[in-house]
Design a protein around this motif. Structure first.
Motif, PDB file in Angstrom:
ATOM      1  N   LYS A  20     -10.513  18.986  29.489  1.00 26.18           N
ATOM      2  CA  LYS A  20     -11.983  19.602  30.150  1.00 26.18           C
ATOM      3  C   LYS A  20     -11.882  19.625  31.641  1.00 26.18           C
ATOM      4  CE  LYS A  20     -14.497  17.565  26.166  1.00 26.18           C
ATOM      5  NZ  LYS A  20     -15.356  16.465  25.617  1.00 26.18           N
ATOM      6  N   ARG A  21     -11.108  18.614  32.194  1.00 23.37           N
ATOM      7  CA  ARG A  21     -11.188  18.392  33.546  1.00 23.37           C
ATOM      8  C   ARG A  21     -10.119  19.480  34.423  1.00 23.37           C
ATOM      9  NH1 ARG A  21     -12.329  12.823  37.203  1.00 23.37           N
ATOM     10  NH2 ARG A  21     -12.037  13.945  39.071  1.00 23.37           N
ATOM     11  N   PHE A  22      -9.185  19.356  33.685  1.00 21.06           N
ATOM     12  CA  PHE A  22      -7.936  20.325  34.205  1.00 21.06           C
ATOM     13  C   PHE A  22      -7.583  21.366  33.371  1.00 21.06           C
ATOM     14  CE2 PHE A  22      -7.529  15.964  35.801  1.00 21.06           C
ATOM     15  CZ  PHE A  22      -7.201  16.186  37.081  1.00 21.06           C
ATOM     16  N   ASN A  23      -8.793  22.423  33.126  1.00 24.25           N
ATOM     17  CA  ASN A  23      -8.605  23.412  32.188  1.00 24.25           C
ATOM     18  C   ASN A  23      -7.597  24.520  32.526  1.00 24.25           C
ATOM     19  OD1 ASN A  23     -10.177  24.544  34.251  1.00 24.25           O
ATOM     20  ND2 ASN A  23     -12.184  24.540  32.841  1.00 24.25           N
ATOM     21  N   GLU A  24      -7.422  24.500  33.867  1.00 28.52           N
ATOM     22  CA  GLU A  24      -6.303  25.469  34.213  1.00 28.52           C
ATOM     23  C   GLU A  24      -4.897  25.006  33.868  1.00 28.52           C
ATOM     24  OE1 GLU A  24      -6.296  22.646  37.559  1.00 28.52           O
ATOM     25  OE2 GLU A  24      -7.655  23.240  36.055  1.00 28.52           O
ATOM     26  N   CYS A  25      -4.534  23.704  33.240  1.00 27.60           N
ATOM     27  CA  CYS A  25      -3.270  23.332  33.043  1.00 27.60           C
ATOM     28  C   CYS A  25      -3.031  23.435  31.441  1.00 27.60           C
ATOM     29  CB  CYS A  25      -3.238  21.803  33.310  1.00 27.60           C
ATOM     30  SG  CYS A  25      -3.505  21.251  35.260  1.00 27.60           S
ATOM     31  N   LYS A  26      -1.570  23.795  31.406  1.00 26.55           N
ATOM     32  CA  LYS A  26      -0.961  23.963  29.979  1.00 26.55           C
ATOM     33  C   LYS A  26      -1.320  22.685  29.151  1.00 26.55           C
ATOM     34  CE  LYS A  26       1.892  27.782  30.704  1.00 26.55           C
ATOM     35  NZ  LYS A  26       3.251  28.255  30.811  1.00 26.55           N
ATOM     36  N   SER A  27      -1.619  22.712  27.834  1.00 27.84           N
ATOM     37  CA  SER A  27      -1.438  21.214  27.170  1.00 27.84           C
ATOM     38  C   SER A  27      -0.332  20.757  27.286  1.00 27.84           C
ATOM     39  CB  SER A  27      -1.833  21.651  25.840  1.00 27.84           C
ATOM     40  OG  SER A  27      -1.926  20.497  25.076  1.00 27.84           O
ATOM     41  N   GLY A  28       1.030  21.336  27.061  1.00 27.67           N
ATOM     42  CA  GLY A  28       2.080  20.743  26.971  1.00 27.67           C
ATOM     43  C   GLY A  28       2.512  19.758  28.678  1.00 27.67           C
ATOM     44  N   HIS A  29       1.899  20.598  29.309  1.00 26.95           N
ATOM     45  CA  HIS A  29       1.966  19.989  31.037  1.00 26.95           C
ATOM     46  C   HIS A  29       1.124  18.676  31.070  1.00 26.95           C
ATOM     47  CE1 HIS A  29       3.662  23.841  32.694  1.00 26.95           C
ATOM     48  NE2 HIS A  29       4.692  23.298  32.040  1.00 26.95           N
ATOM     49  N   LEU A  30      -0.036  18.729  30.475  1.00 28.85           N
ATOM     50  CA  LEU A  30      -1.141  17.693  30.464  1.00 28.85           C
ATOM     51  C   LEU A  30      -0.576  16.324  29.569  1.00 28.85           C
ATOM     52  CD1 LEU A  30      -4.465  19.199  30.297  1.00 28.85           C
ATOM     53  CD2 LEU A  30      -3.724  18.171  32.388  1.00 28.85           C
ATOM     54  N   SER A  31       0.129  16.700  28.512  1.00 30.47           N
ATOM     55  CA  SER A  31       0.710  15.694  27.884  1.00 30.47           C
ATOM     56  C   SER A  31       1.847  14.998  28.644  1.00 30.47           C
ATOM     57  CB  SER A  31       1.409  16.057  26.390  1.00 30.47           C
ATOM     58  OG  SER A  31       0.153  16.801  25.687  1.00 30.47           O
ATOM     59  N   GLU A  32       2.631  15.801  29.170  1.00 28.31           N
ATOM     60  CA  GLU A  32       3.877  15.238  30.156  1.00 28.31           C
ATOM     61  C   GLU A  32       3.271  14.356  31.201  1.00 28.31           C
ATOM     62  OE1 GLU A  32       6.921  14.959  29.655  1.00 28.31           O
ATOM     63  OE2 GLU A  32       7.044  16.382  27.740  1.00 28.31           O
ATOM     64  N   VAL A  78      -2.967  20.489  42.650  1.00 32.73           N
ATOM     65  CA  VAL A  78      -3.884  19.404  42.517  1.00 32.73           C
ATOM     66  C   VAL A  78      -4.088  18.076  43.197  1.00 32.73           C
ATOM     67  CG1 VAL A  78      -4.442  20.004  39.916  1.00 32.73           C
ATOM     68  CG2 VAL A  78      -2.641  18.222  40.322  1.00 32.73           C
ATOM     69  N   THR A  79      -5.258  18.001  43.801  1.00 30.78           N
ATOM     70  CA  THR A  79      -5.338  16.703  44.620  1.00 30.78           C
ATOM     71  C   THR A  79      -6.436  15.917  44.596  1.00 30.78           C
ATOM     72  OG1 THR A  79      -6.508  17.984  46.078  1.00 30.78           O
ATOM     73  CG2 THR A  79      -4.354  18.190  46.668  1.00 30.78           C
ATOM     74  N   GLY A  80      -6.175  14.508  44.977  1.00 28.66           N
ATOM     75  CA  GLY A  80      -7.323  13.662  44.681  1.00 28.66           C
ATOM     76  C   GLY A  80      -8.392  13.862  45.306  1.00 28.66           C
ATOM     77  N   PRO A  81      -9.507  13.209  45.201  1.00 34.00           N
ATOM     78  CA  PRO A  81      -9.607  12.094  44.590  1.00 34.00           C
ATOM     79  C   PRO A  81      -9.885  12.148  43.066  1.00 34.00           C
ATOM     80  CG  PRO A  81     -11.730  12.178  45.460  1.00 34.00           C
ATOM     81  CD  PRO A  81     -10.961  13.208  45.859  1.00 34.00           C
ATOM     82  N   PHE A  82      -8.974  11.328  42.183  1.00 39.66           N
ATOM     83  CA  PHE A  82      -8.950  11.534  40.809  1.00 39.66           C
ATOM     84  C   PHE A  82      -8.725  10.149  40.161  1.00 39.66           C
ATOM     85  CE2 PHE A  82      -6.471  11.554  36.764  1.00 39.66           C
ATOM     86  CZ  PHE A  82      -7.761  12.144  35.835  1.00 39.66           C
ATOM     87  N   ASN A  83      -9.688   9.467  39.262  1.00 43.01           N
ATOM     88  CA  ASN A  83      -9.722   8.530  38.701  1.00 43.01           C
ATOM     89  C   ASN A  83      -9.733   8.523  37.208  1.00 43.01           C
ATOM     90  OD1 ASN A  83      -9.482   6.415  41.202  1.00 43.01           O
ATOM     91  ND2 ASN A  83     -11.199   7.352  41.410  1.00 43.01           N
ATOM     92  N   PHE A  84      -8.862   7.876  36.573  1.00 47.01           N
ATOM     93  CA  PHE A  84      -8.961   7.483  35.037  1.00 47.01           C
ATOM     94  C   PHE A  84     -10.068   6.230  35.120  1.00 47.01           C
ATOM     95  CE2 PHE A  84      -4.779   9.098  34.864  1.00 47.01           C
ATOM     96  CZ  PHE A  84      -4.688  10.003  33.813  1.00 47.01           C
ATOM     97  N   GLY A  85     -11.028   6.358  34.404  1.00 47.93           N
ATOM     98  CA  GLY A  85     -11.927   5.193  34.458  1.00 47.93           C
ATOM     99  C   GLY A  85     -12.887   5.376  33.208  1.00 47.93           C
ATOM    100  N   PRO A  86     -13.373   4.223  32.587  1.00 55.57           N
ATOM    101  CA  PRO A  86     -13.813   4.081  31.362  1.00 55.57           C
ATOM    102  C   PRO A  86     -15.262   4.537  31.445  1.00 55.57           C
ATOM    103  CG  PRO A  86     -13.642   1.895  32.446  1.00 55.57           C
ATOM    104  CD  PRO A  86     -12.648   2.664  33.327  1.00 55.57           C
TER     105      PRO A  86
END
Length: 247
Positions: A20-32, A78-86
């Motif tokens: 949802k956040r990186f919808n321009e990226c291919k699914s396989g690339h997001l997995s990697e 892609v650049t920051g800021p980006f955070n994995f957060g609960p």
């Protein structure tokens, strides 16, 4: 930085949010990129480790810088800021205490305490005696808050650690360790002197606001021989922060 249990369900949940956040990226690339953020070179290597972890996986850090670097390797700008957060009901755990910036392990004794307690907490987690989830105690008899659980294990140095676990409420677990105890003591970490052992240390594992150890640096006693052994150890926490204020 956050951490997640290394399970297929947890990885899928995080991947869904990323699409949802990186919808321009291919699914396989997001997995990697997600696999790389979790510390693996490839998605295949991560999947192998998921199988190895089984139905009760440990927590692994998800590193934002590694995630963005891998996406950039694939040609995305892609650049920051980006955070994995609960978020609410998230599988993630926050691992950084909001006051962590106030705590630095500068002296030899501070660094030795950190290595001692990280090794000890890691061992309890590997044995699945508790997890980083709130209220998730598993040691025998944990239903009775007045009971403690004791176990011995061998440090990488060859020394013996005697560990005592206790639920102190507020989702916290006290973790006390005595190295090479020479006599039997009730609640040894509170009573042991350096005549009785080579080192003693204590911490409390926070699990309500996030997952980290509280930096009880004044709880540490250690002789010089074992202190130097601790300083030579290289150890990273298993999915939790290694510093936090003592409540």
């Amino acid at each position: 930085m956050a951490s997640i249990p290394l399970s297929s369900d947890a990885v899928k949940a995080v991947k869904l949010d990323l699409t949802k956040r990186f919808n321009e990226c291919k699914s396989g690339h997001l997995s990697e990129a997600l696999a790389y953020a979790l510390g693996f070179k490839t998605n295949a290597a991560m999947r192998d480790e998921i199988v190895a972890q089984g139905t009760d996986p440990l927590f692994f850090f998800v590193d934002e810088e590694r995630f963005l670097k891998r996406l950039n390797d694939f040609g995305y700008l892609v650049t920051g800021p980006f955070n994995f957060g609960p978020e609410e009901d998230s599988v993630m755990r926050e691992t950084e205490c909001m006051y962590a910036y106030q705590i630095e392990y500068k002296t030899k004794r501070q660094k030795a305490w950190r290595n001692l307690m990280v090794h000890t907490v890691n061992e309890a987690l590997r044995r699945r005696l508790f997890s980083l989830r709130p209220f998730d105690n598993r040691w025998p008899g944990n239903e009775d808050r007045n009971t403690t659980h004791t176990f011995d294990f061998t440090f990488p140095t060859g020394d013996i650690g005697r560990v005592e676990l206790h639920d102190i409420g507020y989702c916290e677990v006290s973790v006390d360790v005595v190295i090479n105890p020479r006599i039997e003591l009730a609640h040894p970490a509170y009573h042991a002197t350096l005549k009785d052992c080579d080192a003693v240390g204590m911490t409390w594992v926070e699990r309500k606001e996030g997952a980290w150890i509280q930096s009880a640096l004044d709880s540490f006693r250690c002789n010089n021989t074992f202190l130097n052994k601790l300083l030579d150890l290289n150890v990273e926490p298993l999915g939790y922060g290694d510093r936090g204020i003592v409540k």
